[in-house]
Design a protein around this motif. Structure first.
Motif, mmCIF file in Angstrom:
data_model
loop_
_atom_site.group_PDB
_atom_site.id
_atom_site.type_symbol
_atom_site.label_atom_id
_atom_site.label_comp_id
_atom_site.label_asym_id
_atom_site.label_seq_id
_atom_site.Cartn_x
_atom_site.Cartn_y
_atom_site.Cartn_z
ATOM 1 N N ALA A 40 0.820 -1.210 0.000
ATOM 2 C CA ALA A 40 0.000 0.000 0.000
ATOM 3 C C ALA A 40 0.852 1.256 0.000
ATOM 4 C CB ALA A 40 -0.935 0.004 1.211
ATOM 5 N N ASP A 41 1.944 1.257 0.755
ATOM 6 C CA ASP A 41 2.845 2.403 0.829
ATOM 7 C C ASP A 41 4.091 1.975 1.596
ATOM 8 O OD1 ASP A 41 4.205 4.785 1.096
ATOM 9 O OD2 ASP A 41 2.782 5.678 2.504
ATOM 10 N N PRO A 42 5.149 1.525 0.893
ATOM 11 C CA PRO A 42 6.341 1.043 1.588
ATOM 12 C C PRO A 42 6.971 2.070 2.525
ATOM 13 C CG PRO A 42 6.391 0.399 -0.722
ATOM 14 C CD PRO A 42 5.237 1.350 -0.569
ATOM 15 N N VAL A 61 -0.244 5.359 6.119
ATOM 16 C CA VAL A 61 -0.196 4.954 4.714
ATOM 17 C C VAL A 61 -0.805 6.052 3.854
ATOM 18 C CG1 VAL A 61 -1.140 3.314 3.052
ATOM 19 C CG2 VAL A 61 -0.193 2.499 5.214
ATOM 20 N N LYS A 62 -0.039 6.508 2.873
ATOM 21 C CA LYS A 62 -0.461 7.614 2.015
ATOM 22 C C LYS A 62 -1.095 7.073 0.746
ATOM 23 C CE LYS A 62 3.800 8.897 2.314
ATOM 24 N NZ LYS A 62 4.177 8.053 3.492
ATOM 25 N N TYR A 63 -2.304 7.578 0.470
ATOM 26 C CA TYR A 63 -3.022 7.239 -0.754
ATOM 27 C C TYR A 63 -3.107 8.515 -1.588
ATOM 28 C CZ TYR A 63 -4.634 3.098 1.842
ATOM 29 O OH TYR A 63 -4.712 1.934 2.577
ATOM 30 N N GLY A 64 -2.235 8.658 -2.581
ATOM 31 C CA GLY A 64 -2.243 9.855 -3.403
ATOM 32 C C GLY A 64 -1.782 11.076 -2.624
ATOM 33 N N THR A 100 -5.335 14.933 4.447
ATOM 34 C CA THR A 100 -6.317 14.485 5.423
ATOM 35 C C THR A 100 -5.875 13.124 5.942
ATOM 36 O OG1 THR A 100 -8.221 15.683 4.542
ATOM 37 C CG2 THR A 100 -8.682 13.632 5.694
ATOM 38 N N ILE A 101 -5.991 12.924 7.263
ATOM 39 C CA ILE A 101 -5.614 11.645 7.870
ATOM 40 C C ILE A 101 -6.857 11.023 8.485
ATOM 41 C CG2 ILE A 101 -4.131 10.457 9.524
ATOM 42 C CD1 ILE A 101 -2.304 12.914 9.506
ATOM 43 N N GLY A 102 -7.089 9.762 8.183
ATOM 44 C CA GLY A 102 -8.165 9.011 8.798
ATOM 45 C C GLY A 102 -7.624 7.992 9.781
ATOM 46 N N ARG A 164 -5.897 2.671 -5.126
ATOM 47 C CA ARG A 164 -4.932 1.897 -4.327
ATOM 48 C C ARG A 164 -4.587 0.606 -5.066
ATOM 49 N NH1 ARG A 164 -8.749 -0.208 0.733
ATOM 50 N NH2 ARG A 164 -10.649 -0.609 -0.482
ATOM 51 N N ALA A 165 -4.071 0.781 -6.276
ATOM 52 C CA ALA A 165 -3.851 -0.348 -7.176
ATOM 53 C C ALA A 165 -2.862 -1.360 -6.616
ATOM 54 C CB ALA A 165 -3.387 0.157 -8.534
#
Length: 282
Positions: A40-42, A61-64, A100-102, A164-165
């Motif tokens: 997901a995000d090394p 974990v950063k998504y975009g 934004t952080i969830g 999140r490919a």
């Protein structure tokens, strides 16, 4: 605080250690979650260590460019009360920059998260137990082909806040103790779901669907893969149809958390979320 203490990126094997701590905390992670979590995000996993000894962890974990998700925030019991947790937290938060952080917070920690700038968006209820039945549906779920994820990725990005490919390519790959199914109608995807073996029973997530009939077909395809063991699904409390579906197969509430955000909450169609992916990665 010990002068040898520092927060750094996780090294090989340390994500597995953090997941073992999560197991000891009763969070019941999947047996092979580390593989997909890392994809997901090394760069999203950190430990606080005294010299070479890890004492705590956090994942952001950063998504975009606009969204990140915080989880695995744990300080080993032998090292609590010394300020290590705050330092680990600060490093993790800083790594998200202005995204934004969830997070999904248990009741005991929600006040602390509010002080850190997080606000509750909705509650999530974990339903669990040994299913007493398989739901009826007019549709039939089929296994997800490992080599044909393009349509599923497009479908997922219409529900999850960011694409999140890499994560899904690892998360949905069939292997021992893990399986994914998809429902189509007239050639179009109407939902998909994944089940994975955990330290206790199995967890289903994500369980994304256009409607209850599609979600029922997914559950009918996933429940048999638990081989009679307990299953668990984390369901947004505002999705009454998802809760009714879980209850219809004999599941009961076992715990509750709150989805909280620091920054603008992403627009998620919760009516399509019959089960969140994980409480660690969103």
């Amino acid at each position: 605080m010990n002068s040898e203490f520092a927060v750094r990126s996780m090294r090989p094997g340390e994500l597995e250690l953090a997941l073992e701590w999560a197991r000891q905390e009763g969070w019941n992670p999947g047996l092979d979650d580390a593989i997909a979590f890392h994809e997901a995000d090394p760069s999203g996993f950190f430990v606080g260590a005294i010299g070479e000894v890890p004492v705590g962890s956090i994942s952001v974990v950063k998504y975009g460019d606009n969204f990140a998700f915080l989880g695995l925030y744990i300080v080993h019991p032998d090292f609590r009360g010394r300020g290590f947790g705050k330092a680990i937290w600060n490093a993790g938060i800083a790594s998200a920059e202005d995204r934004t952080i969830g997070l999904d917070g248990v009741a005991a920690q929600q006040a602390a998260y509010r002080k850190a700038g997080f606000e509750v968006a909705y509650n999530t209820i974990r339903y669990g137990g040994v299913p007493t039945s398989v739901p009826d549906s007019s549709l039939v779920a089929q296994p997800v082909p490992d080599a044909r994820l393009e349509g599923l990725l497009r479908y997922d990005s219409g529900i999850f806040p960011q694409p999140r490919a890499a994560f899904l390519a690892a998360w949905c790959t069939a292997r021992k103790g893990r399986g994914s199914v998809v429902v189509r109608k007239s050639g179009k995807i109407r939902g998909y779901g994944t089940i994975r073996r955990c330290y206790e029973g199995y967890k289903i997530g994500p369980l994304f669907a256009n409607d209850t009939d599609s979600a029922a077909a997914l559950l009918a395809g996933l429940i048999p893969q638990a081989h009679g063991a307990s299953i668990y699904i984390d369901i947004p409390a505002v999705n009454s149809e998802a809760i009714a579906l879980a209850e219809s197969v004999g599941l009961e509430p076992v715990m509750e958390t709150a989805r909280m955000y620091r920054g603008p909450a992403p627009g998620i169609q919760l009516k399509n979320v019959y089960g969140v992916t994980t409480l660690e990665l969103g």
